[in-house]
Design a protein around this motif. Structure first.
Motif: not given
Length: 159
Positions: A75-80, A94-106, A111-115
């Motif tokens: 589900s996390f990969q699909k969200a990314v 950026t991966a940071s922007d995607i993480a923040c957009n998902l509400g998981k800034p850390s 995110v990189g693994t999902a990419l």
């Protein structure tokens, strides 16, 4: 149980072979070069349509894709990947922007693994994710392809 509707086919493009796999829900995989996937080695309506759309994209005549996708992952990969689908043509994130957009800034590393696990290159535009230097992330041949795709989009966008 094997999905009997799954097919894959390798298409010749001006940039080399491209293998596209699909099932009854949509595209499951795209690989640069010849590849084998589950299912029958045969073209289908959706793989043919995808090949046409990718060729139009590579020719600078298409900015988005209309084919159905069957994203396969956690589900996390699909969200990314769904976040990637929201990044406009020729834009970057950026991966940071995607993480923040998902509400998981850390969660930048996740995110990189999902990419890295994105199985639907081009259609799910991981080439629009850049590092701090503004260059698509990755190494080797994959990074070269990503840089080329982003350069194509930026060139077409300026025309």
């Amino acid at each position: 149980m094997t999905d009997t509707s799954a097919t894959y086919f390798t298409y010749n493009t001006p940039h080399g072979p491209l293998t596209i796999a699909a099932n009854e829900r949509g595209i499951t995989d795209i690989a640069f070069g010849e590849a084998r996937f589950a299912g029958r080695h045969a073209a289908s309506t959706v793989t043919n349509r995808t090949a046409t759309e990718v060729l139009e994209y590579l020719a600078g005549k298409r900015r988005y894709f209309d084919v159905p996708l069957d994203l396969q992952g956690s589900s996390f990969q699909k969200a990314v990947w769904n976040e990637l689908l929201m990044v406009p043509y020729a834009a970057t994130t950026t991966a940071s922007d995607i993480a923040c957009n998902l509400g998981k800034p850390s969660a930048q590393r996740s995110v990189g693994t999902a990419l890295k696990r994105n199985r639907i290159a081009i259609l799910v535009p991981d080439h629009r994710v850049v590092g701090p230097s503004g260059v698509p992330v990755g190494s080797g041949h994959a990074a070269q392809i990503k840089r080329g795709l982003l350069a194509l989009e930026k060139r077409v966008d300026r025309e």
